[in-house]
Design an enzyme around this catalytic site. Structure first.
Site, mmCIF file in Angstrom:
data_model
loop_
_atom_site.group_PDB
_atom_site.id
_atom_site.type_symbol
_atom_site.label_atom_id
_atom_site.label_comp_id
_atom_site.label_asym_id
_atom_site.label_seq_id
_atom_site.Cartn_x
_atom_site.Cartn_y
_atom_site.Cartn_z
ATOM 1 N N ASP A 83 -25.700 -23.881 43.848
ATOM 2 C CA ASP A 83 -25.134 -24.895 44.736
ATOM 3 C C ASP A 83 -26.102 -25.354 45.819
ATOM 4 O O ASP A 83 -25.699 -25.710 46.937
ATOM 5 C CB ASP A 83 -23.818 -24.392 45.368
ATOM 6 C CG ASP A 83 -22.836 -23.937 44.316
ATOM 7 O OD1 ASP A 83 -22.818 -24.549 43.227
ATOM 8 O OD2 ASP A 83 -22.093 -22.973 44.560
ATOM 9 N N HIS A 93 -22.428 -29.553 39.280
ATOM 10 C CA HIS A 93 -23.502 -30.301 39.940
ATOM 11 C C HIS A 93 -22.937 -31.621 40.460
ATOM 12 O O HIS A 93 -22.471 -32.454 39.681
ATOM 13 C CB HIS A 93 -24.659 -30.542 38.960
ATOM 14 C CG HIS A 93 -25.331 -29.256 38.536
ATOM 15 N ND1 HIS A 93 -26.350 -29.210 37.626
ATOM 16 C CD2 HIS A 93 -25.118 -27.971 38.927
ATOM 17 C CE1 HIS A 93 -26.733 -27.944 37.477
ATOM 18 N NE2 HIS A 93 -25.992 -27.189 38.247
HETATM 19 P P1 GDP Z 1 -25.630 -27.844 42.665
HETATM 20 O O1 GDP Z 1 -24.752 -26.951 41.888
HETATM 21 O O2 GDP Z 1 -26.925 -27.198 43.045
HETATM 22 O O3 GDP Z 1 -25.841 -29.182 42.017
HETATM 23 O O4 GDP Z 1 -24.865 -28.110 44.046
HETATM 24 P P2 GDP Z 1 -23.286 -28.450 44.224
HETATM 25 O O5 GDP Z 1 -23.071 -29.841 43.797
HETATM 26 O O6 GDP Z 1 -22.453 -27.395 43.617
HETATM 27 O O7 GDP Z 1 -23.133 -28.262 45.784
HETATM 28 C C1 GDP Z 1 -23.875 -29.005 46.692
HETATM 29 C C2 GDP Z 1 -22.902 -29.767 47.604
HETATM 30 O O8 GDP Z 1 -23.599 -30.264 48.724
HETATM 31 C C3 GDP Z 1 -22.305 -30.993 46.938
HETATM 32 O O9 GDP Z 1 -21.023 -31.209 47.453
HETATM 33 C C4 GDP Z 1 -23.243 -32.124 47.358
HETATM 34 O O10 GDP Z 1 -22.604 -33.400 47.378
HETATM 35 C C5 GDP Z 1 -23.601 -31.688 48.750
HETATM 36 N N1 GDP Z 1 -24.957 -32.060 49.193
HETATM 37 C C6 GDP Z 1 -26.113 -32.102 48.499
HETATM 38 N N2 GDP Z 1 -27.153 -32.378 49.321
HETATM 39 C C7 GDP Z 1 -26.639 -32.504 50.554
HETATM 40 C C8 GDP Z 1 -27.198 -32.744 51.838
HETATM 41 O O11 GDP Z 1 -28.389 -32.878 52.016
HETATM 42 N N3 GDP Z 1 -26.322 -32.787 52.899
HETATM 43 C C9 GDP Z 1 -24.968 -32.620 52.758
HETATM 44 N N4 GDP Z 1 -24.213 -32.671 53.841
HETATM 45 N N5 GDP Z 1 -24.417 -32.387 51.558
HETATM 46 C C10 GDP Z 1 -25.230 -32.312 50.488
HETATM 47 P P1 IMO Z 2 -24.406 -24.206 39.927
HETATM 48 O O1 IMO Z 2 -25.216 -24.672 38.741
HETATM 49 C C1 IMO Z 2 -22.777 -20.886 42.235
HETATM 50 C C2 IMO Z 2 -21.693 -17.259 40.006
HETATM 51 C C3 IMO Z 2 -20.222 -16.895 39.957
HETATM 52 C C4 IMO Z 2 -20.309 -15.377 39.891
HETATM 53 C C5 IMO Z 2 -21.540 -15.157 39.022
HETATM 54 C C6 IMO Z 2 -21.217 -14.879 37.552
HETATM 55 O O2 IMO Z 2 -23.330 -25.129 40.313
HETATM 56 O O3 IMO Z 2 -25.307 -23.819 41.046
HETATM 57 P P2 IMO Z 2 -20.410 -16.474 35.571
HETATM 58 O O4 IMO Z 2 -19.176 -17.280 35.416
HETATM 59 O O5 IMO Z 2 -21.676 -17.250 35.490
HETATM 60 O O6 IMO Z 2 -20.453 -15.267 34.668
HETATM 61 O O7 IMO Z 2 -20.312 -15.852 37.069
HETATM 62 O O8 IMO Z 2 -22.320 -16.337 39.112
HETATM 63 N N1 IMO Z 2 -22.023 -18.639 39.539
HETATM 64 C C7 IMO Z 2 -22.345 -19.637 40.365
HETATM 65 N N2 IMO Z 2 -22.394 -19.706 41.702
HETATM 66 N N3 IMO Z 2 -23.151 -21.957 41.496
HETATM 67 C C8 IMO Z 2 -23.144 -21.894 40.145
HETATM 68 O O9 IMO Z 2 -23.641 -22.889 39.381
HETATM 69 C C9 IMO Z 2 -22.687 -20.720 39.514
HETATM 70 N N4 IMO Z 2 -22.513 -20.339 38.229
HETATM 71 C C10 IMO Z 2 -22.123 -19.065 38.260
HETATM 72 O O10 IMO Z 2 -19.532 -17.338 41.106
HETATM 73 O O11 IMO Z 2 -20.596 -14.858 41.164
HETATM 74 MG MG MG Z 3 -22.811 -26.149 41.986
#
Ligand code: GDP
Ligand code: IMO
Ligand code: MG
Length: 405
Positions: free
Chosen positions: A13, A41
Site C-alpha cells: 500500500d 492498487h
Molecule cells: P498500492 O497497493 O501500493 O497501490 O497502494 P493502495 O492503493 O493500496 O494505497 C495507497 C492509497 O494512498 C490509495 O488510496 C491512494 O489513492 C493513496 N495515495 C497514493 N499516493 C498518495 C499521495 O501521495 N498522497 C495521498 N494523500 N494519497 C495517496
Molecule cells: P498491495 O499490492 C498490504 C498482507 C495481509 C496479511 C499478509 C498475508 O495492495 O500492496 P495474504 O492474503 O497475502 O496471504 O496475506 O499480507 N497483504 C497486504 N498488505 N497490501 C497488500 O497488497 C497486501 N497483500 C497481502 O494483510 O498481513
Molecule cells: Mg494496496
C-alpha cells in the site's frame, strides 16, 4: 530498451498503483509477476477512484498492453469481475491484455482453507486463498490456466485436488467441503471468456524486449511481506522482492536497469506481525485519518507508524533499487515533529532521529524547491541514509500530484 521495475519497499500500500499509472503513459507494456487479488492498487484520475486487484495499473492508458505473468495466482472469478467493471466504463481489452497459461489458479477450496486456517493462525490474511494456492503450486499439484484447455484430463485433475482440499477442510478445520464437479463446471465456463487472452507470456516479453518496447514490471504487496525476506511467518506467500520478476515472468534480470523503490513517507501495515515503529498515540491517529489508511482490498484499518530507515537499508540492497519514490508526503503536513527509525538498541527498541514538521499545504507543490525547508530536510535525510536518490515525490492521490526531483 531496458525495463523498469516498480516495487513497494514496506508492507504494501505504498502507492504502487498510482505511480505505475502515472508512468504508464510512457510505457508499451505493464506486467504483474506475483501475488494475486490480495493486492489493491488505487488509481485516481479526474477525481474518479478505481481499485485494481489483478489487472496491471497501466490499463487506463488505451495503448498500453497489460500482462499477467506466470507468477501470479489467479482467481478467474475475480479477474472476470474486474474485466467486466472496466469494460463497463469503456476500457478496451482486445489485443492488449494477456495472461500466462502457466498461472496457477485459485479455486474456491483454496479460499475456504485460507479462511479456516487463518482463524486459527491469525496471520490476518486477505482471505483470498493466496497461501493455499501457492502451496499447491510448489507441491506441483496446481490447476494451471493452460490445463483448462485439456478437457479430457481437467475433471480428473480438479477432482484429485479438491478431494485433497476436502480432506483438509473436514479433518483439520471441521468445515464444509466443496463439490469438485461444480468447480470444474465453473472453470470451463470461465475458460471460454478468457481464451482470447491466454498466451505464452515469456515469449511475448522476449519478443517485446527485442523490439525495443518499454516494459514496466508492477510489484504487488511490499518487500517486508516477501516470503523469504519479510517478517516470516507474517508475510504473503510470494516473492515480492526483485527476484520475483524473473521467476514470475521469465524476463531476465539483466534486462532491467531501473528499479524504482516506492516508500510511503511513514509506514503502514495491515494484518498481524511485528511493526517496531507502530504508533498508538495522536501522531498515529493523524496518519490513519489524514492518510485515509484503510485497506483497498479488505477495508481493514491499517496500522500506522514512523518510517523505518534501518529496515529499508537492507531492502534497497536486496532489490538493487536504483531510485526512490516517496509517496503520501502530504499526509505528514500538520505534525509538529517527525521521527525516523535509524537503528535499534540492544533490546530491539527503535532509535529515532527527530525532524521538525511543517504546517503548509504541499498538495500543489510541483518541485522539490516548492516544498517547505523542513520537508526538504526530511527527504534529504532519507536519501542520504539510504544512499539512493529520490527521483519522484507524490503529494496527493491524483495522477498529476507527482513530481520528479
Ligand atoms: P498500492 O497497493 O501500493 O497501490 O497502494 P493502495 O492503493 O493500496 O494505497 C495507497 C492509497 O494512498 C490509495 O488510496 C491512494 O489513492 C493513496 N495515495 C497514493 N499516493 C498518495 C499521495 O501521495 N498522497 C495521498 N494523500 N494519497 C495517496
Ligand atoms: P498491495 O499490492 C498490504 C498482507 C495481509 C496479511 C499478509 C498475508 O495492495 O500492496 P495474504 O492474503 O497475502 O496471504 O496475506 O499480507 N497483504 C497486504 N498488505 N497490501 C497488500 O497488497 C497486501 N497483500 C497481502 O494483510 O498481513
Ligand atoms: Mg494496496
Amino acid at each position: 530498451m531496458s525495463a523498469t521495475l516498480i516495487l513497494g519497499l514496506q508492507w504494501g500500500d505504498e502507492g504502487k498503483g498510482k505511480i505505475v499509472d502515472a508512468l504508464s503513459k510512457d510505457a508499451d507494456i505493464v506486467c504483474r509477476f506475483q501475488g494475486g487479488h490480495n493486492a489493491g492498487h488505487t488509481l485516481k484520475v479526474n477525481n474518479e477512484k478505481r481499485v485494481l486487484h489483478l489487472i496491471p495499473s497501466g490499463i487506463l492508458h488505451p495503448k498500453t498492453v497489460c500482462i499477467i505473468g506466470n507468477g501470479v495466482v489467479l482467481s478467474l472469478s475475480s479477474l472476470l469481475k474486474e474485466i467486466a467493471n472496466l469494460q463497463e466504463s469503456g476500457i478496451e481489452f482486445a489485443d492488449r491484455f494477456f495472461i500466462s497459461k502457466n498461472c496457477s489458479l485459485i479455486l474456491d477450496s483454496h479460499v475456504a482453507i485460507d479462511l479456516a486456517r487463518d482463524k486459527q493462525e491469525g496471520i490476518g490474511t486477505t482471505g483470498r486463498g493466496i497461501g493455499p494456492a501457492y502451496e499447491d503450486k510448489v507441491a506441483r499439484r496446481s490447476i494451471r490456466l493452460g490445463d483448462l484447455f485439456e478437457p479430457s484430463t481437467l475433471p480428473l485433475k480438479v477432482d484429485k485436488l479438491v478431494n485433497y482440499h476436502n480432506t483438509v477442510l473436514q479433518e483439520v478445520y471441521k468445515v464444509n467441503q466443496l463439490n469438485p464437479e461444480s468447480i470444474t463446471k465453473e472453470l470451463l465456463q470461465q475458460k471460454d471468456l478468457l481464451e482470447p487472452f491466454v498466451t505464452d507470456v515469456t515469449e511475448l516479453l522476449k519478443e517485446s524486449h527485442i523490439q525495443g518496447k518499454r516494459i514496466i514490471f508492477e510489484g504487488a504487496q511490499g518487500s517486508m511481506l516477501d516470503i523469504d525476506h519479510g517478517s516470516y511467518p507474517y508475510v504473503t506467500s510470494s516473492s515480492t522482492t526483485a527476484g520475483g520478476v524473473v521467476a514470475g515472468s521469465g524476463f531476465g534480470a539483466q534486462h532491467i536497469s531501473r528499479t524504482i523503490g516506492i516508500i510511503k513517507a511513514y509506514c503502514t501495515r495491515v494484518g498481524s506481525g511485528p511493526f517496531p515503529t507502530e504508533l498508538f498515540d495522536a501522531a498515529g491517529d493523524h496518519l490513519a485519518k489524514v492518510g485515509n489508511e484503510f485497506g483497498s482490498t479488505t477495508g481493514r484499518k491499517r496500522r500506522c507508524g514512523w518510517l523505518d530507515l534501518k529496515a529499508l537499508e537492507q531492502i534497497v540492497f536486496t532489490n538493487s533499487v536504483t531510485e526512490l519514490c516517496i509517496t503520501k508526503l502530504d499526509v505528514l503536513t500538520g505534525l509538529e515533529t517527525l521521527e525516523v527509525c535509524v537503528g535499534y538498541s540492544n533490546d530491539n527498541q527503535p532509535i529515532y532521529k527527530s525532524f521538525a514538521g511543517w504546517q503548509e499545504n504541499i498538495e500543489s507543490c510541483k518541485a522539490f524547491s516548492d516544498l517547505p525547508k523542513t520537508a526538504q530536510e526530511y527527504l534529504s535525510f532519507i536519501e542520504e541514509f539510504l544512499g539512493i536518490p529520490i527521483k519522484m515525490i507524490s503529494v496527493g492521490p491524483e495522477r498529476e500530484s507527482t513530481f520528479s526531483d
